[in-house]
Scaffold this active site. Sequence first.
Site, PDB file in Angstrom:
ATOM      1  CG  HIS A  44      53.704  16.112  76.772  1.00 53.43           C
ATOM      2  ND1 HIS A  44      54.888  15.474  76.543  1.00 53.43           N
ATOM      3  CD2 HIS A  44      53.976  17.435  76.715  1.00 53.43           C
ATOM      4  CE1 HIS A  44      55.839  16.374  76.329  1.00 53.43           C
ATOM      5  NE2 HIS A  44      55.301  17.580  76.441  1.00 53.43           N
ATOM      6  CG  ASP A  50      51.344  20.483  76.491  1.00 53.21           C
ATOM      7  OD1 ASP A  50      51.849  21.601  76.727  1.00 53.21           O
ATOM      8  OD2 ASP A  50      51.799  19.708  75.627  1.00 53.21           O
TER       9      ASP A  50
END
Length: 425
Positions: free
Chosen positions: A230, A303
């Site tokens: 991320h 995620d």
Amino acid sequence: MTAYLIKNVSLVGAEPTDLLIRDGVVAQTGPGLAAPDATVLDATGLVALPGLVDLHTHLREPGREDAETVESGSRAAALGGYTAVCAMANTSPVADTAGVVEQVWRLGREAGLVDVQPIGAVTVGLAGERLAELGAMADSAARVRIFSDDGHCVADPKLMRRALEYVKAFDGVIAQHAEEPRLTEGAQMHEGEVSTRLGLTGWPAVAEEAIIARDVLLAEHVGSRLHICHVSTAGSVEVLRHAKARGVKVTAEVTPHHLLLTDEKAETYDPVYKVNPPLRTADDIAALRAALAEGVIDIIATDHAPHAVEDKECEWAYARPGMLGLETALSIALDVLGPQWDLIAERMSRAPARIAGLEGHGLDPAPGVPANLTLVDPAARRVIEPAELASRSRNTPYARMTLPGRIVATFLRGEPTVLDGKAVR
Ligand SMILES: NC(=O)N[C@@H](CC(=O)O)C(=O)O
């Protein structure tokens, strides 16, 4: 096993054609195919993508089955067009032994909706003190190749070096949650103008960038594979660009939400927007989008971070970070990238399958290839209703938004997991 004849479907970069799926593989492609025994699907206007692969999913089992299970998360994934997901290790117990990763792997097989590839923890209990049994997890039935303490940074540089060295033996990769913990103590949101105005403690961009800079140097020093989870800042993109130019074996992911939503969402004080790393600025979003187009960022990973109502619908400071992603990722990608199907296939299927080393995934439909694919209706628009999601949790930041694109069907090794936009099981 039922055979399927998909009529008039657009393949990436090709004219509409027919696709025959038989015995788990793509048997034939070409115009005007006939197969009397096959179930026919009219796919006029639909695009066939290689089944999507998510390198970063939280399935919450074992331990928080109230938020998600391997089965509910697998169903959410299939509905999102995925045929494989990599399950993060921050479960309870932590996936830091062969026993736990085998349990998650077996639960994935039993659910049978996507291939669930467990990720192993780098350190025992994600505590950042001692290396977990990386070799035993690699040798287990789950054949773990990605290791991550995601949710926590492997902050100790010596431990990070050892981990990078250790996984080299079996071509493993360390996926780092880049967050220098001393710089984010008490952090609630991105450190910037909005956090100053709201009086919330900031999570500065440099906390991410400093760890990425350190770790690309470590990966270069020991010649190992590093993956950055991320990525959320423009500065991180610059560090990655530099590292890639030097030939460092580093790959990186960006989430759909970091490509779309800014820190201004925190002004609502709605904890659905609280996430790690935090939502950043419009300038960061622009840099992340450019990096994704260019390949400095290799993949989109969700995620997907389901949380129970009591962990999300509370005061901002007490809410857990994280948001759902599996059922909306393709729509956000379509919104952000437009109908660049080859780029979408690369960033959401081929490249993540390569990084994870997942055999049979990330392959464009062609004769003899395992029939892992998804059919997308790019012209459809849908309103996101949290209550209608297959995830056990409801923490989507896209509630009641109208998003482009709809997954019409998903096939896992020739078996439909989604048909007509609905889960088959
Ligand atoms: N990405 C998130 O906001 N949350 C993750 C872990 C983490 O990275 O904090 C989760 O497991 O919920």
